[in-house]
Design an enzyme around this catalytic site. Structure first.
Site, PDB file in Angstrom:
ATOM      1  N   SER A 168       8.239 -23.333 -24.540  1.00 24.90           N
ATOM      2  CA  SER A 168       9.057 -22.228 -24.045  1.00 24.90           C
ATOM      3  C   SER A 168       9.340 -21.269 -25.196  1.00 24.90           C
ATOM      4  O   SER A 168       9.192 -21.620 -26.370  1.00 24.90           O
ATOM      5  CB  SER A 168      10.361 -22.741 -23.427  1.00 24.90           C
ATOM      6  OG  SER A 168      11.068 -23.571 -24.330  1.00 24.90           O
ATOM      7  N   GLU A 208      11.999 -17.906 -26.591  1.00 25.38           N
ATOM      8  CA  GLU A 208      13.268 -17.202 -26.422  1.00 25.38           C
ATOM      9  C   GLU A 208      13.167 -15.762 -26.890  1.00 25.38           C
ATOM     10  O   GLU A 208      12.590 -15.466 -27.940  1.00 25.38           O
ATOM     11  CB  GLU A 208      14.368 -17.924 -27.209  1.00 25.38           C
ATOM     12  CG  GLU A 208      15.739 -17.260 -27.067  1.00 25.38           C
ATOM     13  CD  GLU A 208      16.831 -18.070 -27.728  1.00 25.38           C
ATOM     14  OE1 GLU A 208      17.021 -19.229 -27.308  1.00 25.38           O
ATOM     15  OE2 GLU A 208      17.469 -17.551 -28.665  1.00 25.38           O
ATOM     16  N   HIS A 231      20.243 -16.794 -20.403  1.00 26.07           N
ATOM     17  CA  HIS A 231      21.377 -17.485 -21.015  1.00 26.07           C
ATOM     18  C   HIS A 231      22.649 -17.041 -20.295  1.00 26.07           C
ATOM     19  O   HIS A 231      22.734 -15.931 -19.765  1.00 26.07           O
ATOM     20  CB  HIS A 231      21.494 -17.125 -22.496  1.00 26.07           C
ATOM     21  CG  HIS A 231      20.408 -17.704 -23.340  1.00 26.07           C
ATOM     22  ND1 HIS A 231      20.612 -18.059 -24.662  1.00 26.07           N
ATOM     23  CD2 HIS A 231      19.109 -18.003 -23.078  1.00 26.07           C
ATOM     24  CE1 HIS A 231      19.487 -18.539 -25.172  1.00 26.07           C
ATOM     25  NE2 HIS A 231      18.562 -18.506 -24.225  1.00 26.07           N
ATOM     26  N   ARG A 287      28.392 -22.348 -24.604  1.00 24.24           N
ATOM     27  CA  ARG A 287      29.767 -21.948 -24.867  1.00 24.24           C
ATOM     28  C   ARG A 287      29.799 -20.472 -25.222  1.00 24.24           C
ATOM     29  O   ARG A 287      30.667 -19.726 -24.797  1.00 24.24           O
ATOM     30  CB  ARG A 287      30.362 -22.774 -26.017  1.00 24.24           C
ATOM     31  CG  ARG A 287      31.836 -22.461 -26.266  1.00 24.24           C
ATOM     32  CD  ARG A 287      32.312 -22.990 -27.604  1.00 24.24           C
ATOM     33  NE  ARG A 287      31.787 -22.226 -28.717  1.00 24.24           N
ATOM     34  CZ  ARG A 287      32.252 -22.309 -29.951  1.00 24.24           C
ATOM     35  NH1 ARG A 287      33.239 -23.145 -30.239  1.00 24.24           N
ATOM     36  NH2 ARG A 287      31.734 -21.593 -30.926  1.00 24.24           N
ATOM     37  N   GLY A 288      28.840 -20.048 -26.037  1.00 23.76           N
ATOM     38  CA  GLY A 288      28.761 -18.657 -26.448  1.00 23.76           C
ATOM     39  C   GLY A 288      29.692 -18.339 -27.601  1.00 23.76           C
ATOM     40  O   GLY A 288      30.478 -19.177 -28.043  1.00 23.76           O
ATOM     41  N   ASP A 289      29.604 -17.108 -28.085  1.00 28.30           N
ATOM     42  CA  ASP A 289      30.439 -16.633 -29.189  1.00 28.30           C
ATOM     43  C   ASP A 289      31.207 -15.407 -28.740  1.00 28.30           C
ATOM     44  O   ASP A 289      30.755 -14.644 -27.884  1.00 28.30           O
ATOM     45  CB  ASP A 289      29.577 -16.261 -30.403  1.00 28.30           C
ATOM     46  CG  ASP A 289      28.800 -17.452 -30.934  1.00 28.30           C
ATOM     47  OD1 ASP A 289      29.422 -18.517 -31.101  1.00 28.30           O
ATOM     48  OD2 ASP A 289      27.585 -17.320 -31.157  1.00 28.30           O
ATOM     49  N   GLN A 311      19.178 -26.199 -32.009  1.00 25.16           N
ATOM     50  CA  GLN A 311      19.155 -25.218 -33.081  1.00 25.16           C
ATOM     51  C   GLN A 311      17.921 -25.501 -33.929  1.00 25.16           C
ATOM     52  O   GLN A 311      17.452 -26.643 -33.995  1.00 25.16           O
ATOM     53  CB  GLN A 311      20.431 -25.381 -33.929  1.00 25.16           C
ATOM     54  CG  GLN A 311      20.478 -24.575 -35.209  1.00 25.16           C
ATOM     55  CD  GLN A 311      20.529 -23.091 -34.950  1.00 25.16           C
ATOM     56  OE1 GLN A 311      19.487 -22.495 -34.664  1.00 25.16           O
ATOM     57  NE2 GLN A 311      21.699 -22.498 -35.049  1.00 25.16           N
ATOM     58  N   PHE A 338      20.682 -15.758 -42.368  1.00 31.39           N
ATOM     59  CA  PHE A 338      21.071 -16.163 -41.021  1.00 31.39           C
ATOM     60  C   PHE A 338      21.377 -17.660 -40.966  1.00 31.39           C
ATOM     61  O   PHE A 338      22.323 -18.090 -40.297  1.00 31.39           O
ATOM     62  CB  PHE A 338      19.951 -15.819 -40.037  1.00 31.39           C
ATOM     63  CG  PHE A 338      20.282 -16.135 -38.603  1.00 31.39           C
ATOM     64  CD1 PHE A 338      21.171 -15.347 -37.903  1.00 31.39           C
ATOM     65  CD2 PHE A 338      19.709 -17.226 -37.967  1.00 31.39           C
ATOM     66  CE1 PHE A 338      21.488 -15.635 -36.576  1.00 31.39           C
ATOM     67  CE2 PHE A 338      20.024 -17.527 -36.653  1.00 31.39           C
ATOM     68  CZ  PHE A 338      20.908 -16.724 -35.955  1.00 31.39           C
ATOM     69  N   HIS A 357      10.463 -25.297 -28.399  1.00 37.53           N
ATOM     70  CA  HIS A 357      11.098 -24.067 -27.924  1.00 37.53           C
ATOM     71  C   HIS A 357      11.119 -23.076 -29.084  1.00 37.53           C
ATOM     72  O   HIS A 357      11.784 -23.316 -30.099  1.00 37.53           O
ATOM     73  CB  HIS A 357      12.522 -24.357 -27.442  1.00 37.53           C
ATOM     74  CG  HIS A 357      13.250 -23.145 -26.944  1.00 37.53           C
ATOM     75  ND1 HIS A 357      12.934 -22.515 -25.758  1.00 37.53           N
ATOM     76  CD2 HIS A 357      14.304 -22.449 -27.478  1.00 37.53           C
ATOM     77  CE1 HIS A 357      13.747 -21.494 -25.574  1.00 37.53           C
ATOM     78  NE2 HIS A 357      14.586 -21.420 -26.608  1.00 37.53           N
TER      79      HIS A 357
END
Length: 276
Positions: free
Chosen positions: A8, A10, A69, A99-101, A168, A208, A257
């Site tokens: 997959s 992203e 997402h 959860r997100g930021d 991650q 990053f 991924h």
């Protein structure tokens, strides 16, 4: 190596017409690998909610398997339920639930909702319509209180109804397999697919990685610093990540991924080197 590892890719929502055109070309170039799906990120606090939805629905209309997402972010339940129904009506059946930021500057003015709560919300309102992907952290989430507590939170996501996890990115293969062993001890037996970040611009990657808690091995940092030629750095990056993917698949990882950053060539080079 599994006989048919899951692949997959992203993307992130582009902000310009030129970016949209590039994304379509990138997706077309990666389609040759017959991926299980393409995911499209949501932005901090749902900041790209509308763009993410538009891209996801349009790509699904083209017959592409897409996984938008989703996080609560700054949205209320009504907004999320409306979006879920849009996805159902568009025949989208996979979501990456996070959860997100919070957007920069929000501070304590908003409260994050755990991914397990989002998953329970989706299951309550849509039953089993969506295959739900969640996030996992072999090197542990940078905000986690401890290694064990982080695995406990992952288990809660699966107990709430998640189907599989995307990790991650990492460059230490042992961290992934040790993580799997610990997850199994906690009764987690769902697929956990390793996230792969191709190495293109090492300076940007190092910056990053410091922010997101992904560790770059010291030997790799020193090797990269020894080069002054960007092409040599890219060749080393291709070699390192290809070897990482080989070891993951040979060790039984259920798939890969790729975090593409909306570019096809880095992922394509790795997959061709792996004889996909």
């Amino acid at each position: 190596m599994t006989s048919t590892p899951r692949i997959s890719f992203e993307f992130f929502p582009p902000k310009t017409p030129e970016g949209c055109a590039k994304l379509l070309k990138t997706r077309a170039a990666l389609q040759q690998f017959h991926p299980d799906f393409f995911s499209i990120t949501y932005g901090a606090g749902g900041s790209t909610r509308n763009t993410t939805a538009e891209i996801a629905i349009e790509e699904r209309r083209r017959g592409i398997s897409i996984a938008p997402h989703l996080s609560f972010g700054c949205d209320d339940e009504t907004t999320l339920l409306t979006l879920l129904n849009r996805y159902k009506n568009a025949n989208i059946n996979r979501i990456v639930a996070l959860r997100g930021d919070m957007p920069s500057g929000m501070g304590a003015t908003a409260q994050l909702v755990y991914a397990s709560e989002l998953i329970a919300f989706i299951r309550h309102h849509t039953d089993s319509h969506f295959h739900l992907e969640v996030a996992a952290y072999p090197e542990i989430h940078p905000e986690a209180e401890s290694y064990i507590k982080d695995i406990h939170f992952l288990k809660r996501k699966f107990e709430a109804g998640a189907n599989s996890a995307l990790t991650q990115y990492f460059y230490n293969v042992d961290s992934y397999f040790y993580f799997l062993d610990q997850c199994q001890k906690f009764g987690i037996d769902a697929p956990i697919i390793p996230g792969i970040m191709p190495i293109v611009n090492f300076t940007n990657l190092a910056r990053f990685s410091r922010n997101c808690g992904a560790e770059i091995p010291r030997w790799l940092q020193l090797r990269m610093k020894s080069y002054s030629n960007l092409e040599d750095m890219r060749k080393l990056g291709l070699e390192v990540v290809t070897t990482l993917c080989q070891r993951l698949l040979q060790g039984g990882a259920p798939g890969l991924h790729f975090y593409t950053l909306n570019a096809a060539k880095p992922s394509t080079d790795i997959l061709h080197a792996l004889s996909f």
